[in-house]
Write an enzyme that holds these catalytic residues in place. Structure first.
Site, short mmCIF file in Angstrom:
data_model
loop_
_atom_site.label_atom_id
_atom_site.label_comp_id
_atom_site.label_asym_id
_atom_site.label_seq_id
_atom_site.Cartn_x
_atom_site.Cartn_y
_atom_site.Cartn_z
N LYS A 6 -14.38 -3.83 2.49
CA LYS A 6 -15.14 -2.60 2.24
C LYS A 6 -16.64 -2.73 2.54
O LYS A 6 -17.29 -1.73 2.87
CB LYS A 6 -14.94 -2.13 0.79
N ASN B 172 -14.73 3.02 2.28
CA ASN B 172 -13.27 2.94 2.21
C ASN B 172 -12.61 3.84 3.25
O ASN B 172 -11.39 3.95 3.30
CB ASN B 172 -12.76 3.29 0.81
N SER C 108 0.83 -1.21 0.00
CA SER C 108 0.00 0.00 0.00
C SER C 108 0.87 1.26 0.00
O SER C 108 1.86 1.35 0.72
CB SER C 108 -0.92 0.01 1.23
#
Length: 504
Positions: free
Chosen positions: A298, A319, A251
């Site tokens: 999510k 999110n 990420s």
């Protein structure tokens, strides 16, 4: 004489021969506050008094010498008697610390430390468990205390996120008793303890020379500990945020948000939280100030929040979480990100749009297109799923295989086709691109095959624009401040360019 540590990052040296070992010491020295020499990685014939003295001199920071036995997760296959004799040689070189397993002290030294006590060296007595964090950490703590070490060390594998807090509680206990401790939750679930423990009073935390050189599960690089997380500036007033998902190792969000916090002068940190089991993590959500939520959570995360923003009600997914008082609010900033990325074509006026995909990303795009009164045709692989999706918004639909026959003012790729590592994939061949604008929501690689094919035929919008815009909106929701968009975009570009170079 080694310089005194100004921080709490210990880099572990575990190369396989003395030449590599010395090169690693010199390379690690600028990043490290301590160096741990894993003597078990070398041949016994290399563990000489002259080498020990040379390594201590080269280090220029306090050295921890350890000879980890195989039974305790190391590589040394000799007896406990041989282990102690080698450590005595290290002791003569005036290393700052010796790290010895509690098992060796109990089984061979029978609890007596005199053989391994010599000023100025301090003795670390350690307990390692690479399988679990035992239910009774208190009994382990008392077991270590009984031999009266200079420093206690407990390193256990975390199977639950709560194991982080159990190990942090040991730090508080030693602080109250004026003792020193190293307390580490290993594994992906233990990253929180590695970053937070020094600010709670732990002597140090371990870092590797690079992300691929970790010597224990869950270990972060010293570079990231120092520059991304600014470890030595964390204190008990620091507010914590994080990205919840699995996997999260690649990420970009920690680099982007931590830089943004620093730019705005905020005492806050954003951590990678590799969470597979939301039920396990759920009780700890309100310990944090906010989160980014990514795949696969999510939708499932909605069971753990108190309030839903309109963007979540429209998309059915979140999110972003923001803690406001005792409540957790859920948002979907992908909608804001898409709206920002499409601002120019929407201002110009879009009538005919082709939307590729019928998943979560496509849903956020559909909301923006619907509010702009666009005429939209949705193309997907699963005809029935695509039909249901399109009918929900009043759009037309067709099979993705029919994409070449469509044309219009805007094409949106909301599929993962072209995403790294499948960079040669594309949802549409070059001869079938008949649009004024092409928006590819994929942002890694920076230039997808679809984007390359569209150059000269259409105005191209990168998925990076959406990614940075949704992250900027998250920052605004968490802090109430104007996000440093240019800085966030610059860092995302740097990281993606570096990633693309290493992959090529």
């Amino acid at each position: 004489m080694p310089r005194s540590p100004a921080g709490k990052i210990c880099i572990v040296i575990g190369e396989a021969n003395p030449a590599q070992w010395e090169e690693a010491i010199l390379k690690a020295r600028p990043e490290a506050n301590y160096l741990e020499l894993r003597l078990d990685c070398l041949k016994v014939s290399d563990l000489t008094a002259s080498n020990f003295k040379k390594w201590v001199r080269l280090a220029e920071v306090p050295v921890i010498a350890t000879l980890r036995r195989k039974a305790n997760g190391g590589q040394f296959i000799g007896s406990e008697a041989e282990q102690v004799e080698i450590l005595k040689v290290a002791l003569e070189a005036n290393v700052a610390f010796l790290d010895v397993e509690i098992e060796t002290i109990e089984n061979y030294l029978h609890g007596e430390l005199a053989l391994l006590k010599k000023a100025p060296t301090r003795l670390i007595v350690s307990y390692h468990n690479f399988e679990e964090t035992p239910v009774s950490l208190e009994s382990i703590y008392q077991r270590l205390l009984q031999v009266r070490p200079d420093v206690l060390k407990v390193a256990t594998l975390a199977h639950s996120f709560s194991d982080n807090f159990r190990l942090l509680e040991l730090i508080e206990k030693t602080r109250q008793q004026n003792l020193s401790i190293i307390s580490v939750a290993m594994g992906e679930l233990g990253v929180y303890s590695r970053i937070v423990a020094p600010s709670r009073g732990a002597l140090l935390t371990y870092g590797s020379m690079g992300n691929s050189q970790a010597t224990a599960p869950g270990q972060l690089s010293a570079h990231d500990l120092r520059l991304v997380y600014a470890l030595d500036e964390i204190n008990e007033q620091t507010r914590f945020y994080g990205v919840i998902g699995y996997p999260v190792g690649h990420s970009l969000s920690p680099q982007i948000h931590n830089a943004a916090f620093r730019e705005r002068g905020l005492n806050a940190r954003y951590l990678p939280l590799a969470i597979q089991d939301l039920q396990d993590f759920g009780p700890h959500l309100k310990r944090f100030a906010g989160f980014s939520i990514t795949i696969p959570h999510k939708v499932a995360i909605l069971s753990y929040v108190d309030r839903l923003d309109s963007t979540v009600k429209m998309t059915g997914a979140a999110n972003t979480l923001v803690r406001q008082g005792d409540d957790l609010w859920a948002y979907n900033t992908d909608v804001y990100g898409i709206r920002y990325a499409l601002r120019k074509p929407l201002e110009e006026g879009i009538h005919q749009t082709t939307l590729l995909g019928a998943g979560g990303a496509a849903r956020s795009a559909a909301i923006v297109l619907k509010e702009s009164h666009c005429q939209v045709t949705v193309l997907g692989r699963d005809r029935e799923k695509t039909r249901r999706f399109a009918s929900e918004f009043g759009f037309d639909y067709d099979s993705l295989s029919q994409a070449p026959k469509y044309r219009g003012e805007l094409l949106i790729n909301a599929t993962p086709l072209g995403m790294s590592p499948g960079t040669e994939q594309t949802p549409l061949q070059e001869h079938a691109i008949h649009y004024r604008w092409v928006f590819d929501m994929v942002y890694n690689p920076l230039e997808t095959r679809l984007m390359r094919q569209s150059k000269g035929k259409a105005l191209v919008i990168s998925g990076l624009e959406m990614f940075v815009a949704q992250a900027a909106k998250q920052f605004e929701l968490w802090t109430g401040l104007e996000p440093p968009r240019d800085l966030m975009r610059k860092i995302a570009l740097e990281k993606l360019n570096a990633s693309n170079r290493s992959a090529s």
